[in-house]
Design a protein around this motif. Sequence first.
Motif, short mmCIF file in Angstrom:
data_model
loop_
_atom_site.label_atom_id
_atom_site.label_comp_id
_atom_site.label_asym_id
_atom_site.label_seq_id
_atom_site.Cartn_x
_atom_site.Cartn_y
_atom_site.Cartn_z
N LEU A 105 0.82 -1.21 0.00
CA LEU A 105 0.00 0.00 0.00
C LEU A 105 0.86 1.26 0.00
CD1 LEU A 105 -2.81 1.24 0.14
CD2 LEU A 105 -2.67 1.08 2.63
N GLY A 106 1.94 1.25 0.79
CA GLY A 106 2.85 2.39 0.80
C GLY A 106 3.49 2.61 -0.55
N LEU A 122 5.20 7.12 2.55
CA LEU A 122 6.46 7.05 3.31
C LEU A 122 6.20 6.67 4.76
CD1 LEU A 122 8.43 10.09 1.85
CD2 LEU A 122 8.95 7.66 1.55
N VAL A 123 5.12 7.18 5.35
CA VAL A 123 4.79 6.82 6.73
C VAL A 123 4.47 5.34 6.83
CG1 VAL A 123 3.06 7.16 8.55
CG2 VAL A 123 4.09 9.13 7.44
N LEU A 124 3.79 4.79 5.81
CA LEU A 124 3.45 3.36 5.83
C LEU A 124 4.67 2.46 5.67
CD1 LEU A 124 0.12 3.16 3.82
CD2 LEU A 124 0.47 2.79 6.26
N LEU A 125 5.80 3.00 5.25
CA LEU A 125 7.01 2.19 5.11
C LEU A 125 7.77 2.04 6.43
CD1 LEU A 125 8.42 3.48 1.70
CD2 LEU A 125 6.95 1.51 2.15
N PRO A 127 8.43 0.52 9.91
CA PRO A 127 8.00 -0.74 10.54
C PRO A 127 7.14 -0.58 11.80
CG PRO A 127 10.27 -0.94 9.82
CD PRO A 127 9.87 0.50 9.62
N PRO A 128 7.43 0.34 12.74
CA PRO A 128 6.54 0.46 13.90
C PRO A 128 5.12 0.89 13.51
CG PRO A 128 8.63 1.50 14.39
CD PRO A 128 8.64 1.14 12.94
N VAL A 129 5.01 1.72 12.50
CA VAL A 129 3.68 2.13 12.04
C VAL A 129 2.95 0.93 11.43
CG1 VAL A 129 2.45 3.60 10.39
CG2 VAL A 129 4.37 4.52 11.68
N GLN A 130 3.68 0.11 10.68
CA GLN A 130 3.08 -1.09 10.09
C GLN A 130 2.57 -2.03 11.18
OE1 GLN A 130 6.06 -2.90 7.66
NE2 GLN A 130 5.98 -1.29 6.10
N LYS A 131 3.37 -2.23 12.24
CA LYS A 131 2.95 -3.13 13.31
C LYS A 131 1.74 -2.58 14.06
CE LYS A 131 7.35 -5.38 13.97
NZ LYS A 131 8.40 -5.76 14.87
N ALA A 132 1.73 -1.26 14.32
CA ALA A 132 0.60 -0.66 15.03
C ALA A 132 -0.67 -0.76 14.19
CB ALA A 132 0.90 0.80 15.37
N LEU A 133 -0.57 -0.47 12.89
CA LEU A 133 -1.74 -0.58 12.03
C LEU A 133 -2.19 -2.03 11.87
CD1 LEU A 133 -0.95 2.00 9.21
CD2 LEU A 133 -2.74 2.14 10.95
N GLY A 134 -1.23 -2.96 11.85
CA GLY A 134 -1.58 -4.38 11.76
C GLY A 134 -2.34 -4.84 12.98
N ARG A 135 -1.89 -4.42 14.19
CA ARG A 135 -2.61 -4.79 15.41
C ARG A 135 -4.01 -4.19 15.42
NH1 ARG A 135 2.53 -3.86 17.86
NH2 ARG A 135 1.83 -1.77 18.43
#
Length: 195
Positions: A105-106, A122-125, A127-135
């Motif tokens: 998506l990013g 760029l924000v979606l790339l 990793p901590p943002v990806q993990k938070a959005l995944g949870r």
Amino acid sequence: MTTGAPSSTYPARPRRSRLRTFLPLGVAAWLVLEIWLLTVVADAAGGFTVFLLLVAGFLVGSAVVKRAGRRAFRALSETLQQQQGGVGAPKAEAGKSEGNGFLMLGGLLLMLPGLVSDAVGLVLLIPPVQKALGRYAERTFERKIREAGAGGLGDAFQQARMHRPDGKVVPGEVIRDDEGSAGSGDVPPRPPLNR
């Protein structure tokens, strides 16, 4: 007796969902914002700079999408090989392909022309943002499944099968004659239906 109010022969229209109401407005506002930001940057830095930004965003986005696709394909092939070998997927490797959807998506957002979509991509790339959005997505999905109740999908499928396209319900049941009882009795066997 009548009350003087005419009765409507048309059924009431179903209410539109909020998403269907506000999504076109949101997309239009996003497009206007993207175009406005591009013109502001073009006035400040020049048209060639904007062109280079758009090309760079497309190239970086396509590289990210390609990388995420390769990771997803590698994880899929490893999972298939492990299942064929009779070994379950280890827990450590299951988390390795967790962020592929957000990477994809990013990358797609980076490929779209515009500065806001590039910033979100760029924000979606990260990793901590990806993990938070995944949870968050996992919790939301589990909550929606719990709200649907047991058998919700099966019931919806059954309801869809029972209704004809014109909305009428066709109740009925299928009665199948067994091979042995087809020749016995007073009723002669029926010829097969040919279409």
